[in-house]
Design an enzyme around this catalytic site. Structure first.
Site, PDB file in Angstrom:
ATOM      1  N   GLU A 175       0.884  -1.172   0.000  1.00 46.51           N
ATOM      2  CA  GLU A 175       0.000   0.000   0.000  1.00 46.51           C
ATOM      3  C   GLU A 175       0.916   1.214   0.000  1.00 46.51           C
ATOM      4  O   GLU A 175       1.483   1.570   1.039  1.00 46.51           O
ATOM      5  CB  GLU A 175      -0.884  -0.006   1.255  1.00 46.51           C
ATOM      6  CG  GLU A 175      -1.857  -1.165   1.331  1.00 46.51           C
ATOM      7  CD  GLU A 175      -3.000  -1.050   0.339  1.00 46.51           C
ATOM      8  OE1 GLU A 175      -3.146   0.009  -0.311  1.00 46.51           O
ATOM      9  OE2 GLU A 175      -3.736  -2.035   0.186  1.00 46.51           O
ATOM     10  N   GLU A 228       3.582  13.881  -3.234  1.00 50.08           N
ATOM     11  CA  GLU A 228       2.580  13.954  -2.169  1.00 50.08           C
ATOM     12  C   GLU A 228       2.879  15.165  -1.296  1.00 50.08           C
ATOM     13  O   GLU A 228       4.014  15.334  -0.848  1.00 50.08           O
ATOM     14  CB  GLU A 228       2.679  12.717  -1.285  1.00 50.08           C
ATOM     15  CG  GLU A 228       2.117  11.483  -1.911  1.00 50.08           C
ATOM     16  CD  GLU A 228       2.160  10.320  -0.920  1.00 50.08           C
ATOM     17  OE1 GLU A 228       3.265   9.834  -0.642  1.00 50.08           O
ATOM     18  OE2 GLU A 228       1.097   9.913  -0.441  1.00 50.08           O
TER      19      GLU A 228
HETATM   20  P1  NAD Z   1       8.045   5.426   4.825  1.00 48.07           P
HETATM   21  O1  NAD Z   1       8.023   4.625   3.590  1.00 48.07           O
HETATM   22  O2  NAD Z   1       9.188   6.310   5.082  1.00 48.07           O
HETATM   23  O3  NAD Z   1       7.932   4.476   6.098  1.00 48.07           O
HETATM   24  C1  NAD Z   1       6.945   3.501   6.217  1.00 48.07           C
HETATM   25  C2  NAD Z   1       7.467   2.351   7.037  1.00 48.07           C
HETATM   26  O4  NAD Z   1       8.582   1.781   6.375  1.00 48.07           O
HETATM   27  C3  NAD Z   1       7.955   2.752   8.424  1.00 48.07           C
HETATM   28  O5  NAD Z   1       7.622   1.723   9.321  1.00 48.07           O
HETATM   29  C4  NAD Z   1       9.458   2.811   8.248  1.00 48.07           C
HETATM   30  O6  NAD Z   1      10.154   2.568   9.436  1.00 48.07           O
HETATM   31  C5  NAD Z   1       9.662   1.674   7.271  1.00 48.07           C
HETATM   32  N1  NAD Z   1      10.912   1.731   6.519  1.00 48.07           N
HETATM   33  C6  NAD Z   1      11.568   2.825   6.073  1.00 48.07           C
HETATM   34  N2  NAD Z   1      12.699   2.444   5.419  1.00 48.07           N
HETATM   35  C7  NAD Z   1      12.744   1.085   5.449  1.00 48.07           C
HETATM   36  C8  NAD Z   1      13.646   0.101   4.952  1.00 48.07           C
HETATM   37  N3  NAD Z   1      14.733   0.434   4.270  1.00 48.07           N
HETATM   38  N4  NAD Z   1      13.362  -1.196   5.176  1.00 48.07           N
HETATM   39  C9  NAD Z   1      12.258  -1.556   5.846  1.00 48.07           C
HETATM   40  N5  NAD Z   1      11.363  -0.672   6.354  1.00 48.07           N
HETATM   41  C10 NAD Z   1      11.605   0.633   6.144  1.00 48.07           C
HETATM   42  O7  NAD Z   1       6.673   6.211   4.812  1.00 48.07           O
HETATM   43  P2  NAD Z   1       6.112   7.180   5.941  1.00 48.07           P
HETATM   44  O8  NAD Z   1       6.747   8.518   5.735  1.00 48.07           O
HETATM   45  O9  NAD Z   1       6.157   6.560   7.274  1.00 48.07           O
HETATM   46  O10 NAD Z   1       4.563   7.211   5.536  1.00 48.07           O
HETATM   47  C11 NAD Z   1       4.069   8.017   4.562  1.00 48.07           C
HETATM   48  C12 NAD Z   1       3.874   7.251   3.278  1.00 48.07           C
HETATM   49  O11 NAD Z   1       2.984   6.157   3.478  1.00 48.07           O
HETATM   50  C13 NAD Z   1       3.224   8.094   2.219  1.00 48.07           C
HETATM   51  O12 NAD Z   1       3.854   7.886   0.986  1.00 48.07           O
HETATM   52  C14 NAD Z   1       1.805   7.569   2.166  1.00 48.07           C
HETATM   53  O13 NAD Z   1       1.160   7.788   0.942  1.00 48.07           O
HETATM   54  C15 NAD Z   1       1.994   6.142   2.464  1.00 48.07           C
HETATM   55  N6  NAD Z   1       0.751   5.546   2.951  1.00 48.07           N
HETATM   56  C16 NAD Z   1       0.095   4.697   2.111  1.00 48.07           C
HETATM   57  C17 NAD Z   1      -1.092   4.129   2.520  1.00 48.07           C
HETATM   58  C18 NAD Z   1      -1.837   3.197   1.606  1.00 48.07           C
HETATM   59  O14 NAD Z   1      -2.657   2.460   2.091  1.00 48.07           O
HETATM   60  N7  NAD Z   1      -1.584   3.186   0.309  1.00 48.07           N
HETATM   61  C19 NAD Z   1      -1.599   4.390   3.797  1.00 48.07           C
HETATM   62  C20 NAD Z   1      -0.900   5.259   4.638  1.00 48.07           C
HETATM   63  C21 NAD Z   1       0.295   5.817   4.186  1.00 48.07           C
END
Ligand code: NAD
Length: 486
Positions: A258, A389
């Site tokens: 997602e 975004e």
């Molecule tokens: P992010 O991708 O930075 O982090 C999300 C998760 O991934 C966190 O738990 C983070 O610790 C983990 N993560 C980061 N780097 C990683 C790695 N190298 N290996 C494994 N895990 C890692 O995103 P964010 O800033 O926390 O959240 C915002 C993003 O989430 C936005 O792009 C938003 O659109 C998306 N989002 C999508 C949905 C959906 O259902 N499509 C819902 C909510 C948020």
């Protein structure tokens, strides 16, 4: 002196493995910050590779027994989870607000949405279907059974910390999978309280393990490399999603992704403008604009853009910006300084490209990561916020003159999560709904979240669906049994 928050005393701050809380083996901890004022809330165990593997060991050890439980037992536990989350709404809502920032009123909504996933999947657990059909070419029968995928890694973002956990844990548990949940580094507290509540609901040891960490890669990399893990379900940015898809290749893991969104919000000339403004208030302002389904680009027909803009500004002006924990706050802070700086930079870029600021447009001085509701007009399709975004309470308005142009602008993105359309013409509504490149379409409504509906995107917004009657399939394998005699 930093404030004391009683809700922080109600659960453990360690890694949660086998229904027990423990310190990290090397004693590492990290700070969780309150975005309302930048103050530390508490420290949490900082899991590394050792704790990641302990969590997977626990999930693997629990897998066979959990898969063998009756669907009714799993259903009853999830239903008790729904009851307990609902009963503890106030406590959970306060906690979400403390670590994530949005108003307590919004956090209550998140608790209800999260509980709904547990209720929905408690109902789905007892409806995992098989099949039994005649062989079209002769003797024998074709039987299908659905079985749990196996131990799953669930990685969640900070913006809706309870709902994203419940939306993954619910179907995984219903299907008979065990789990390792890795919450975002900004918001692990909600996940830890959630795990304790699920234990109280009757979840056996090892079925839900939680590894808070400030170093996501250090935890995720060894887990993805371990052949005992069978699936990763991720919600977060497209950038990290791509990394995880690559890392899943070696062990050919099942993946659910997602990812990011870039939702267009189209207001046609024949729209009920008051309804469109009401929809925009939800689609833009929910979660302080920090939502993957947030309206990111407004395309408003030139005939109604003045009315839409004036009415939207009038509604946004009335919102109070402040600490989400203070009663009466509508718009809490953004998650951190980095996110606020990004919003500031995107607005500056839009203005450089000729946009006019009609409301807001500059963050206040002082502690906390606040950004005011902002409306921009005359936003050029070439500016950054059309392709990135925003993740903040900024509504950029661009005008259009005909439906083909609106559709082309709306689909001109690598994302495809959700699109919103406001029109009073049924034919036009369907024309857009069928042509918009998105996994979800909001027709004359800005609120689309529903545990009973499949949530997910196309293009680079993701793979798979969460919720609805297909949500549980993400955690099930279909096995075909060719039945004799020949
Ligand atoms: P992010 O991708 O930075 O982090 C999300 C998760 O991934 C966190 O738990 C983070 O610790 C983990 N993560 C980061 N780097 C990683 C790695 N190298 N290996 C494994 N895990 C890692 O995103 P964010 O800033 O926390 O959240 C915002 C993003 O989430 C936005 O792009 C938003 O659109 C998306 N989002 C999508 C949905 C959906 O259902 N499509 C819902 C909510 C948020």
């Amino acid at each position: 002196m930093t404030a004391h928050h009683a809700v922080l005393d109600t659960f453990c701050k360690g890694v949660w493995i086998n229904n027990k809380s423990a310190d990290a083996a090397d004693g590492r901890t990290f700070d969780i910050e309150n975005p309302a004022n930048g103050e530390p809330l508490c420290r949490v165990a900082d899991a590394g590779e050792t704790e990641a593997m302990q969590a997977l060991d626990a999930a693997v050890a629990a897998q066979a027994a959990w898969a063998a439980t009756s669907p009714r037992l799993r259903s009853d536990i999830l239903r008790r989870g729904f009851d307990l989350l609902t009963a503890r709404t106030e406590e959970l809502a306060q906690l979400i607000t403390l670590e994530m920032g949005k108003s307590v009123a919004e956090s209550r909504g998140e608790v209800a949405y999260s509980a709904d996933f547990l209720r929905w999947f408690s109902e789905e657990a007892v409806r995992i279907r098989g099949d039994y059909t005649a062989n079209p070419t002769g003797p024998g029968r074709i039987a299908l059974i659905r079985q749990p995928v196996g131990p799953c890694l669930l990685i969640t973002p900070w913006n809706v910390p309870l709902a994203m956990a419940a939306r993954k844990v619910g179907p995984a548990l219903a299907a008979g999978c065990t789990t390792v949940l890795k919450p975002a580094e900004q918001t692990p507290l909600t996940a830890l309280l959630f795990a304790e509540i699920m234990q109280e609901a009757g979840l056996p040891a090892g079925v839900l393990n939680v590894v808070p960490t400030s170093r996501p890669e250090v935890v995720a990399t060894p887990l993805l490399a371990d052949p005992r893990l069978r699936k990763v379900s991720f919600t977060g940015s497209t950038e990290v999603g791509r990394l995880l898809i690559r890392a899943s290749a070696d062990n050919v893991l099942r993946t659910s992704m997602e990812l990011g969104g870039n939702a267009p919000f189209i207001v046609c000339a024949d729209a009920d403008v008051d309804a469109a403004v009401a929809g925009a208030m939800v689609a833009k302002m929910r979660n302080v604009g920090e939502a993957c389904i947030a309206a990111n680009r407004f395309y408003v027909h030139e005939a109604v853009v003045d009315e839409f803009s004036e009415k939207l500004v009038a509604r946004l002006e009335r919102l109070s910006v402040g600490d989400g924990s203070t009663p009466g706050t509508d718009v809490g802070p953004l998650i951190d300084g980095e996110q606020r700086d990004k919003v500031v930079a995107l607005v500056a870029d839009a203005v450089d490209h000729g946009a006019e600021v009609v409301l807001g447009g500059a963050p206040p001085e002082g502690a906390g990561y606040y950004y005011p509701p902002t409306v921009l007009r005359g936003v050029s399709p070439n500016c950054r916020m059309n392709s990135e975004e925003i993740f903040g309470p900024v509504a950029p308005l661009t005008t259009f003159t005909d439906d083909e142009e609106a559709l082309r602008l709306a689909n001109d993105t690598e994302y495809g999560l959700v699109s919103y359309v406001f029109t009073s013409d049924y034919g036009r509504a369907l024309w857009f709904a069928e042509r918009l490149e998105a996994g979800m379409v909001g027709l004359n409504r800005g609120f689309i979240s529903n545990a009973a509906a499949p949530f997910g995107g196309i293009k680079q917004s993701g793979l798979g669906r969460e919720g609805g009657d297909v949500g549980i399939d993400e955690y099930l394998e279909v096995k075909y049994v060719a039945m004799g005699p020949e």
